[in-house]
Write a protein that holds these residues in place. Structure first.
Motif, short mmCIF file in Angstrom:
data_model
loop_
_atom_site.label_atom_id
_atom_site.label_comp_id
_atom_site.label_asym_id
_atom_site.label_seq_id
_atom_site.Cartn_x
_atom_site.Cartn_y
_atom_site.Cartn_z
N GLY A 71 0.86 -1.13 0.00
CA GLY A 71 0.08 -0.02 0.01
C GLY A 71 0.87 1.11 0.05
O GLY A 71 1.93 0.93 0.33
N ILE A 74 -1.28 8.23 0.73
CA ILE A 74 -1.55 9.27 -0.26
C ILE A 74 -2.07 10.78 0.51
O ILE A 74 -2.30 11.39 -0.34
CB ILE A 74 -2.50 8.93 -1.17
CG1 ILE A 74 -3.81 8.61 -0.70
CG2 ILE A 74 -2.15 7.84 -2.18
CD1 ILE A 74 -5.18 8.40 -1.53
N HIS A 79 -4.72 8.56 4.57
CA HIS A 79 -5.44 7.75 3.44
C HIS A 79 -4.39 6.93 2.76
O HIS A 79 -3.25 7.47 2.43
CB HIS A 79 -6.01 8.70 2.66
CG HIS A 79 -7.35 9.54 3.34
ND1 HIS A 79 -7.31 10.59 3.94
CD2 HIS A 79 -8.34 8.96 3.58
CE1 HIS A 79 -8.17 11.14 4.43
NE2 HIS A 79 -9.04 10.30 4.40
N LEU A 81 -3.84 4.00 -0.43
CA LEU A 81 -4.34 3.26 -1.70
C LEU A 81 -3.83 1.77 -1.77
O LEU A 81 -2.44 1.76 -1.33
CB LEU A 81 -4.13 4.07 -2.76
CG LEU A 81 -5.08 5.10 -3.24
CD1 LEU A 81 -4.41 5.43 -4.66
CD2 LEU A 81 -6.18 4.32 -3.52
N SER A 82 -4.55 0.75 -1.99
CA SER A 82 -3.98 -0.59 -2.26
C SER A 82 -4.91 -1.29 -3.26
O SER A 82 -5.80 -0.65 -3.78
CB SER A 82 -3.85 -1.24 -0.97
OG SER A 82 -3.04 -2.55 -1.13
N GLN A 142 -16.61 3.31 -1.47
CA GLN A 142 -16.79 4.48 -2.50
C GLN A 142 -17.95 4.37 -3.30
O GLN A 142 -18.03 3.06 -3.69
CB GLN A 142 -15.53 4.77 -3.44
CG GLN A 142 -13.98 4.85 -2.73
CD GLN A 142 -13.77 6.24 -2.26
OE1 GLN A 142 -13.77 7.21 -2.85
NE2 GLN A 142 -13.77 6.26 -0.94
N ILE A 148 -12.86 1.14 -5.96
CA ILE A 148 -12.96 2.44 -6.52
C ILE A 148 -13.34 2.13 -7.80
O ILE A 148 -12.49 1.47 -8.81
CB ILE A 148 -11.71 3.04 -6.49
CG1 ILE A 148 -11.19 3.16 -4.76
CG2 ILE A 148 -11.77 4.55 -6.93
CD1 ILE A 148 -9.98 3.78 -4.67
N LEU A 153 -9.00 -1.70 -6.90
CA LEU A 153 -8.31 -0.51 -5.97
C LEU A 153 -9.11 -0.18 -4.66
O LEU A 153 -10.58 -0.53 -5.03
CB LEU A 153 -8.37 0.72 -6.87
CG LEU A 153 -7.54 0.83 -8.14
CD1 LEU A 153 -7.68 2.32 -8.96
CD2 LEU A 153 -6.19 0.74 -7.89
N LEU A 155 -9.52 2.00 -1.05
CA LEU A 155 -8.85 3.36 -0.31
C LEU A 155 -9.16 3.00 1.48
O LEU A 155 -10.22 2.39 1.75
CB LEU A 155 -9.90 4.54 -0.67
CG LEU A 155 -9.28 5.83 0.26
CD1 LEU A 155 -7.91 6.15 -0.06
CD2 LEU A 155 -10.40 6.92 0.00
N ILE A 242 -1.38 1.62 -9.53
CA ILE A 242 -1.08 0.61 -8.36
C ILE A 242 -1.35 -0.70 -8.91
O ILE A 242 -2.15 -1.01 -9.74
CB ILE A 242 -2.57 0.93 -7.53
CG1 ILE A 242 -2.51 2.09 -6.52
CG2 ILE A 242 -2.63 -0.44 -6.53
CD1 ILE A 242 -1.19 2.09 -5.64
N VAL A 267 -4.00 5.55 -11.58
CA VAL A 267 -4.63 6.36 -10.47
C VAL A 267 -4.29 7.87 -10.71
O VAL A 267 -3.42 8.24 -11.24
CB VAL A 267 -4.45 6.07 -9.20
CG1 VAL A 267 -4.83 4.59 -8.94
CG2 VAL A 267 -2.81 5.93 -9.01
N VAL A 272 -10.29 9.97 -5.78
CA VAL A 272 -10.57 9.78 -4.45
C VAL A 272 -10.79 11.07 -3.79
O VAL A 272 -10.48 11.28 -2.57
CB VAL A 272 -9.55 8.95 -3.64
CG1 VAL A 272 -9.85 7.39 -4.12
CG2 VAL A 272 -8.34 9.54 -4.00
#
Length: 287
Positions: A71, A74, A79, A81-82, A142, A148, A153, A155, A242, A267, A272
């Motif tokens: 991950g 960000i 926060h 992302l992964s 999301q 996402i 993806l 978050l 990612i 991304v 996001v």
């Protein structure tokens, strides 16, 4: 002081890889790394030596199941992302809802209010110690989905205290990538090995596209291995993708050869932005 678990084991065999690394990095929390007179290799050294890093190991854990991926942080609020598939357990045949982020370091000072601390002692390095700090993390859905925009993806929000180091997005809108673009994959080589500090920044080259259950992804040629899913992909030092999957070479009676193709989702910040731009709730108690 967080709970401490100590492990003692020899290090893994050394691996040797030769590659030309030519992409400068810009770590959002360290603008002094952008000095014009620094060579690209020196810039990479500065990024890889930064502590704590904005790159983490993500763990999904529930009952007797534990799965890990990579991950990237960000935002200074934590926060992260992964990949979305880190939420799925094949063993349990369902999604899991408990997550942790693991920050690896050579420092014995717990950062950001860590809940647990793992200490690994490498006997064949004269008992050199490395540390891993654990934080609870929450999946931030999301549009009512774990994923996402239907992509592989996800978050997360790390439950940490203070501002965390983070990587900026390459662009606000979908980035324009081309065949032949040279990018950089950032990943821990042994995410399942407690507190192992082995971390790699290696070049990859965009070579094509692939249709997947989570939509179109870009294909890249370069070093990859199982366990690098969720790894940050950088362009000019900023987050542009990612990693989702690997397609390694499999040799008869030898097994996986960790050189082949990988696929990734591009991304960008607006994916996001609504979550990142929402002010954190005020948790202070009234007088």
């Amino acid at each position: 002081m967080p709970k401490e678990i100590i492990m003692i084991f020899p290090t893994h065999p050394r691996s040797h890889f030769t590659a030309l690394l030519s992409i400068p990095f810009l770590l959002a929390s360290a603008p002094d790394m952008q000095a014009a007179d620094e060579s690209p290799l020196r810039t990479l050294e500065q990024l890889i030596q930064s502590e704590p890093k904005p790159f983490v190991v993500v763990e999904a854990t529930e009952e007797d199941f534990s799965g890990r991926g990579q991950g990237v942080v960000i935002s200074p609020q934590g926060h992260m992302l992964s990949v979305g598939h880190v939420c799925w357990s094949h063993k349990l045949d369902r999604f899991v809802d408990h997550f942790r982020a693991r920050i690896r370091s050579s420092s014995d000072q717990p950062p950001f209010g860590a809940t647990h601390q793992h200490k690994a002692i490498f006997k064949d390095r004269e008992d050199q110690a490395f540390y891993e700090y654990l934080f609870n993390a929450t999946l931030v859905q999301q549009a009512g989905s774990r994923f996402i925009d239907h992509r592989d993806l996800a978050l997360f929000k790390i439950e940490a205290k203070g501002d965390m180091p983070f990587v900026e997005f390459y662009s606000d809108d979908r980035p324009e990538l081309q065949v032949g673009d040279r990018l950089t994959l950032c990943h821990y080589i042994f995410p399942d090995r407690e507190a192992d500090p082995t971390f790699m920044l290696n070049p990859i080259e965009v070579v094509g596209v692939v249709q997947t259950p989570s939509g179109i992804q870009y294909l890249a040629d370069g070093y990859c291995r199982y366990g690098s899913s969720g790894g940050a992909i950088l362009k000019d030092g900023k987050l542009v993708g990612i990693q989702s999957s690997t397609y390694p070479v499999n040799a008869h009676e030898i097994g996986e050869i960790p050189i082949g193709l990988l696929s990734f989702h591009p991304v960008w910040r607006s994916l996001v932005a609504e979550t990142l731009d929402t002010p954190a709730p005020d948790t202070t108690e009234p007088d």
